[in-house]
Design a protein around this motif. Structure first.
Motif, mmCIF file in Angstrom:
data_model
loop_
_atom_site.group_PDB
_atom_site.id
_atom_site.type_symbol
_atom_site.label_atom_id
_atom_site.label_comp_id
_atom_site.label_asym_id
_atom_site.label_seq_id
_atom_site.Cartn_x
_atom_site.Cartn_y
_atom_site.Cartn_z
ATOM 1 N N VAL A 71 -4.687 -12.517 -23.164
ATOM 2 C CA VAL A 71 -3.523 -11.740 -22.717
ATOM 3 C C VAL A 71 -2.344 -12.694 -22.590
ATOM 4 C CG1 VAL A 71 -2.557 -10.328 -20.871
ATOM 5 C CG2 VAL A 71 -4.959 -10.072 -21.507
ATOM 6 N N VAL A 114 -0.761 -4.686 -23.680
ATOM 7 C CA VAL A 114 -1.785 -4.593 -22.642
ATOM 8 C C VAL A 114 -1.096 -4.042 -21.393
ATOM 9 C CG1 VAL A 114 -3.372 -5.876 -21.158
ATOM 10 C CG2 VAL A 114 -3.099 -6.534 -23.555
ATOM 11 N N THR A 138 3.079 -7.428 -21.364
ATOM 12 C CA THR A 138 2.091 -8.357 -21.928
ATOM 13 C C THR A 138 1.405 -7.749 -23.148
ATOM 14 O OG1 THR A 138 0.489 -7.555 -20.321
ATOM 15 C CG2 THR A 138 1.607 -9.630 -19.809
#
Length: 474
Positions: free
Chosen positions: A155, A169, A196
């Motif tokens: 991530v 995300v 993200t």
């Protein structure tokens, strides 16, 4: 014991036990058993008169069984040794009417729909054993070269490639996300407090560790939201990315060539049986193609050709001249015509250089800055960057790398010119503020390496569960 180990010992009548899955069961007597450890099946001969008839009814292609018996030299043709069965146990049956992996030739397209079972075929078990050996060879090479293995984030808040093709995300409610006054989504209320994505590369984070450990590498999953349904693209794939302090572009090219030759040499030794099988498979597949599309080299010849020959190093400028003056370009046979310096090379151009012109692996270097990423070191001509790509037969680009820009002022100019938010990369710029040093690195798409090493034609067939546009099955 494993069937692979069994094949290495003499058949002198000793009692052995093996377990695996039934490939075929002929004449209510001959079981071909495979446990995944090797390409070959062990023949298990059943005396049906001494076996429970109801037990034998449970044995069909796909069933999981345990066999105990005497390991002897074979009386029939086709195998050197066999097991004369004295005990047989069925762990799990496989309904012969509905089990899809039957002992016949299946199309690769059909097997993609059965990705959870396709590893039970000879082709896919061979491909996955080669993949496994290649992965081990990667770690072995870097360990022996003194590299440290680092795990970079999956991530991320940064786009290393600057292409914007990333998967978001988020834990926000997709139907009712929090909004700012201007109507845009307020990501400050998201799980990470900012927007993200899934990473497209571990390179930027790996650079930070190279600046303290010297030589490091990452080997992990990466993701591209590129809506491309070709035989060479995946949305989820694995990347090998070394980063080296005090390496210039020449050092980088030397290491990349040494690395590729090392891992391919490793599988030639470790996967001989599987590679011979895949070589024969490719030869048979070639016979169905028109003469012009057939490979000049067999799979094993291609691998050995790469291992045994120096890679040709050619500047982008020289490559453009070769392509501009080539027959396919002059006769407009390239889908993407090469008119002038600055063109972004396509797979057809890369393969022409490798397969037709130089007839060996090629390393192109010093690309136009306009078609490369912001972090690549600017050359003195102010037009090109210290980038390099390695091109392979049948694949095109297999490695992309560069000497990284270590000069703070020039890097900031590049970031600004490409419209990237400097604030997002404050930590990356810190590397140039505190003890900056020349450094280089490259990225190798692992599946493309597996594709080359196995001779498969579609990248979806060299990863266990392919992720592509409109497809996230299994």
């Amino acid at each position: 014991m494993k069937i692979k180990s069994l094949f290495k010992i003499p058949a002198t009548g000793q009692e052995v036990t093996v377990r695996g899955w039934v490939r075929t069961f002929r004449a209510n007597r001959f079981i071909a058993l495979n446990d995944g450890s090797t390409l070959g099946n062990i023949q298990c001969v059943v005396d049906f008169e001494s076996m429970d008839e109801e037990l034998l009814k449970k044995i069909s292609t796909g069933a999981a069984i345990k066999v105990t018996g005497n390991y002897v030299e074979s009386q029939g043709k086709g195998q050197a040794a066999e097991i004369q069965v004295t005990e047989l146990y069925v762990y799990g049956e496989a309904d012969p009417e509905s089990y899809p992996i039957q002992p016949k030739k299946h199309s690769l397209e059909f097997l993609r729909e059965k990705a959870h079972l396709r590893v039970r075929t000879a082709t896919f078990s061979a491909v996955m054993r080669v993949r496994s050996a290649l992965a081990f060879g990667v770690h072995k090479f870097f360990r022996e070269e003194g590299f440290q293995y680092v795990n970079t984030p999956i991530v991320t808040g940064s786009d290393a490639e600057g292409a914007g093709e990333m998967f978001r995300v988020s834990s926000l409610d997709t139907k009712n996300p929090p909004l700012k006054e201007d109507g845009s989504v307020d990501f400050s209320q998201d799980f990470f407090g900012k927007e993200t994505h899934l990473t497209v590369s571990g390179q930027l984070e790996a650079e930070t560790y190279a600046m303290g450990l010297g030589e490091v590498y990452t080997f992990g999953p990466t993701f591209r939201a590129e809506n491309s349904n070709t035989t060479r693209h995946l949305a989820e794939f694995w990347m090998i990315e070394p980063e080296m302090a005090f390496f210039d572009l020449d050092d980088n090219m030397d290491l990349a060539e040494k690395f590729i030759k090392s891992v391919l040499t490793y599988i030639l030794k470790e996967c001989e049986e599987d590679l011979i099988f895949l070589d024969n498979r490719l030869t048979q597949e070639d016979k169905t193609k028109p003469q012009a599309e057939r490979s000049e080299l067999s799979l094993l010849e291609k691998i050995k050709f790469v291992v045994e020959n120096d890679f040709k190093r050619v500047s982008y400028t020289e490559a453009i001249e070769i392509l501009k003056n080539s027959k396919p370009n002059k006769k407009k046979k390239f889908k993407f015509h090469i008119d002038e310096w600055g063109a972004d090379l396509q797979s057809e151009h890369e393969r022409f250089l490798v397969e037709k012109h130089f007839k060996c692996p090629v390393i192109l270097y010093d690309y136009p800055a306009t078609i490369k990423a912001f972090y690549m070191r600017m050359n003195e001509d102010q037009k090109t960057v210290r980038a390099m790509d390695i091109l392979f037969p049948g694949i095109g680009e297999i490695v992309g790398g560069s000497q990284r820009e270590e000069r703070l002022d020039i890097l900031k100019e590049r970031i600004k010119a490409m419209g990237i938010d400097e604030e997002e990369l404050w930590w990356y710029l810190d590397l140039r503020r505190f003890g900056s040093a020349p450094h280089s690195g490259f990225g190798l798409g692992f599946e493309r390496l597996v594709l080359f090493a196995t001779g498969m034609s579609n990248i979806r067939d060299v990863i266990p569960f392919p992720r592509t546009p409109q497809n996230a099955a299994f």
